[in-house]
Design an enzyme around this catalytic site. Structure first.
Site, PDB file in Angstrom:
ATOM      1  N   ASP A   1     -16.106   6.763 -22.578  1.00  5.17           N
ATOM      2  CA  ASP A   1     -14.791   6.118 -23.076  1.00  5.17           C
ATOM      3  C   ASP A   1     -13.589   6.227 -22.008  1.00  5.17           C
ATOM      4  O   ASP A   1     -12.737   5.771 -22.352  1.00  5.17           O
ATOM      5  CB  ASP A   1     -14.303   6.494 -24.590  1.00  5.17           C
ATOM      6  CG  ASP A   1     -14.108   8.096 -24.664  1.00  5.17           C
ATOM      7  OD1 ASP A   1     -14.291   8.669 -23.480  1.00  5.17           O
ATOM      8  OD2 ASP A   1     -13.641   8.446 -25.521  1.00  5.17           O
TER       9      ASP A   1
ATOM     10  N   ASP B   1     -16.890   9.057 -17.974  1.00  8.42           N
ATOM     11  CA  ASP B   1     -17.254  10.673 -18.667  1.00  8.42           C
ATOM     12  C   ASP B   1     -18.568  10.367 -19.428  1.00  8.42           C
ATOM     13  O   ASP B   1     -18.831   9.257 -19.570  1.00  8.42           O
ATOM     14  CB  ASP B   1     -15.875  10.885 -19.374  1.00  8.42           C
ATOM     15  CG  ASP B   1     -15.770  10.324 -20.715  1.00  8.42           C
ATOM     16  OD1 ASP B   1     -16.394   9.013 -20.847  1.00  8.42           O
ATOM     17  OD2 ASP B   1     -15.167  10.803 -21.633  1.00  8.42           O
TER      18      ASP B   1
ATOM     19  N   ASP C   1     -19.451  10.263 -22.568  1.00  4.74           N
ATOM     20  CA  ASP C   1     -19.818   9.249 -23.613  1.00  4.74           C
ATOM     21  C   ASP C   1     -19.017   7.754 -23.355  1.00  4.74           C
ATOM     22  O   ASP C   1     -18.923   7.027 -24.100  1.00  4.74           O
ATOM     23  CB  ASP C   1     -19.181   9.714 -24.961  1.00  4.74           C
ATOM     24  CG  ASP C   1     -17.455   9.827 -24.918  1.00  4.74           C
ATOM     25  OD1 ASP C   1     -17.034  10.087 -23.855  1.00  4.74           O
ATOM     26  OD2 ASP C   1     -17.008   9.582 -26.052  1.00  4.74           O
TER      27      ASP C   1
ATOM     28  N   SER D   1     -17.231  14.429 -25.565  1.00  7.42           N
ATOM     29  CA  SER D   1     -16.490  13.678 -24.528  1.00  7.42           C
ATOM     30  C   SER D   1     -16.558  14.288 -23.077  1.00  7.42           C
ATOM     31  O   SER D   1     -17.595  14.606 -22.763  1.00  7.42           O
ATOM     32  CB  SER D   1     -15.018  13.343 -24.809  1.00  7.42           C
ATOM     33  OG  SER D   1     -14.281  12.507 -23.913  1.00  7.42           O
TER      34      SER D   1
END
Length: 571
Positions: A306, A302, A304, A144
């Site tokens: 999400d 961010d 990834d 993340s």
């Protein structure tokens, strides 16, 4: 075994990966680093695992990946999910694609089908892919928004959501049954490809996701008529570029300007101190470009994809980064006010550390609301439950840490959906002659001035973990009776599922157990303590409400001061 024995076991393993062997040799005189790398197994929790890259049982490497993948493979096999298979995605971090392939090699050794994206893709698309393919589960290789030295292994169930505690507990048990991560068997990639047990996927899933993404728009006329509306977007060197750009274009937004230096994947995230849209420094390049173009809204995701943050200009033309609570409130109010009709059983879902602002807005439109524990897996679990029972119709879910879900075709927080909706919200308010900050002020005037804050204390290693628990123990043993001049009306301890009221009465809470304490203050105020499940941090959340911005600011600082006085006694 103690850490020295574990270190010796790795050091004497003849077939140890060459790169890891070199790194291990470089650490041979650094006892502190070796102890931290070997004093425990990298914890596989309810969301998977996350840690620093490098050699060791407490590090992310091909062997700890194989250990985790073997536990998942055992679980999938028990569910007779061989043919359904597992979908796998990965982000732009060091070793991400390698870890994705290692996961497929372990699954393939168990005869389990893998569907792997051939290049990086966002976490929400993986969630969608699991559902689209009818897979038995999914994996995303990502850490993340953590620093570059981290990576992670996130696990998804057949519903496309992160596994809730009971289901995850079964996988964790299988992972913990792996006696030696160094000897987990893997199949050869070429053999799996030839046998059809490793299939690469791309455009078909992309297009299916984009088709569903069109449904996020509430009113296409808003964006199709917004010819002079300008967006600056940065994926912060991560995975969101392609889907966000296409998603904004297909709802009619043509002036979308991507920050070029942050558009390409970069495992070092070299243009930012942290690739986290929660932190204002991540917007520096977007703000620079925004000022050049006089952009109406800045959007950052961010690595990834999400989490999403947005920034908007104030009356002086300076860009202000909104909090997750503020962005969520604006999106929620827009959805509920502009939707042609609302179902009688509609519900908004948030977490226990998310602002009460959302609940008040939902109530204003006659929509129910529900709190879950921190972690979007609990929101996803409720969506599935309501889908099966028909008790409620899901309308929106969010958490203060910049995670939002608009439509349930994904079952994890989705920054691509949020990018599309937040741009439409900003375009709508511009058509009314207002900025998002002005729209937010209207909501405050209508519902009260809700202000929140978050403090994090980073405490790394074994000693840090012990110190975090010491703080939690102290607040349990010596709970505050008042904070900021406000009386504590109740203390919610999620380890015991008990709400202890000031009058001595004890109530049972129905949420799952977790190491979390929440103090309910008078006048709709609160604060909460929660050790992070993904980083070596303890987090302190605060929420207050008054009738003016100035009074809320003063009260917020007063509550924080009371809590910090007790924290300092434990540091």
């Amino acid at each position: 075994m103690n850490w020295t024995q574990e270190y010796k076991r790795w050091q004497t393993f003849a077939s140890l990966d060459d790169k890891l062997r070199t790194q291990l040799d470089q650490l041979q005189d650094d006892e502190q680093s070796l102890e931290d790398a070997y004093y425990k197994n990298l914890e596989f929790g309810t969301g998977g695992m996350r840690g620093k890259l490098g050699p060791g049982t407490n590090r992310m490497n091909i062997y700890t990946i194989r250990r985790a993948a073997n536990g998942l493979a055992t679980y999938v096999a028990e569910q007779n999910g061989h043919e359904k298979g597992v979908a796998i995605a990965y982000d732009s971090r060091y070793m991400s694609k390698e870890f994705a392939v290692e996961t497929a090699r372990v699954l393939g050794n168990h005869g389990i089908q893998s569907y792997v994206f051939s290049s990086l893709r966002p976490t929400p698309e993986l969630s969608f892919a699991v559902r689209y393919l009818g897979a038995a589960g999914g994996v995303v290789i990502t850490a993340s928004h953590n620093p570059p030295e981290y990576n992670g292994f996130k696990v998804y169930n057949e519903d496309g959501g992160q596994m809730p505690p009971e289901e995850a507990g079964t996988v964790i048990d299988f992972v913990n049954q792996v006696e030696n991560e160094l000897t987990v068997e893997v199949a050869e990639q070429t053999e799996l490809e030839a046998a059809g047990l490793l299939k690469w996927m791309d455009e078909e899933v992309d297009q299916a996701y984009l088709d569903h993404l069109k449904t996020v728009s509430v009113n296409a006329n808003v964006t199709e008529s917004a010819g002079d509306f300008s967006v600056v977007f940065t994926p912060l060197h991560g995975t969101a570029k392609m889907l966000v750009e296409k998603g904004l274009k297909q709802i009619g937004l043509i002036q979308v300007h991507t920050v070029a230096k942050q558009a390409e994947p970069d495992p070092e995230f070299s243009t930012v101190a942290s690739p986290n849209p929660e932190e204002h420094q991540a917007f520096e390049m977007a703000i620079e470009k925004g000022k050049q173009l006089n952009a109406d809204v800045l959007i950052a995701t961010d690595p990834d994809a999400d989490r999403l943050g947005i920034a908007v200009p104030d009356d002086d033309g300076e860009y202000q980064v909104l909090t997750g609570n503020q962005t969520g409130a604006l999106m929620l109010d827009y959805l509920l006010s502009q939707s042609p009709s609302l179902p009688d059983n509609g519900i908004m879902i948030k977490t226990i550390v998310t602002s009460e602002f959302g609940r008040v807005i939902a109530n204003h439109y006659g929509v129910s609301s529900l709190d879950t524990l921190t972690g979007f897996k609990f929101i996803g679990e409720k969506i599935k439950e309501y889908e099966e029972t028909g008790q409620h119709t899901f309308l929106f879910g969010y958490e203060e840490s910049y995670g939002y879900l608009v439509k349930d075709f994904a079952r994890d927080k989705d920054a691509v959906q949020a990018a599309v909706l937040s741009a439409e919200v900003a375009a709508y308010w511009k058509s009314k002659g207002k900025t998002l900050l002005q729209a937010l002020d209207e909501l405050y005037e209508k519902h009260g001035y809700f202000l929140e804050d978050l403090q994090s204390l980073k405490m790394e290693g074994k000693s840090g973990s012990e110190q975090i628990q010491s703080i939690m123990d102290d607040f349990r043993a010596n709970p505050l009776k008042e904070a900021g001049g406000l009386k504590v009306e109740a203390v919610e301890d999620y380890t015991t599922s008990e709400r202890m009221k000031a009058d001595g009465k004890v109530e049972t809470m129905e949420l799952p157990k977790a190491n979390v304490l929440k103090f309910i203050l008078e006048d709709d105020c609160w604060f909460c303590l929660r050790p992070s499940g993904t980083e070596p941090k303890i987090k302190f959340y605060y929420g207050v409400k008054t009738d003016s911005r100035e009074a809320s600011n003063e009260l917020l600082q007063a509550v924080k001061t009371s809590v910090n006085e007790q924290i300092q006694q434990n540091i």
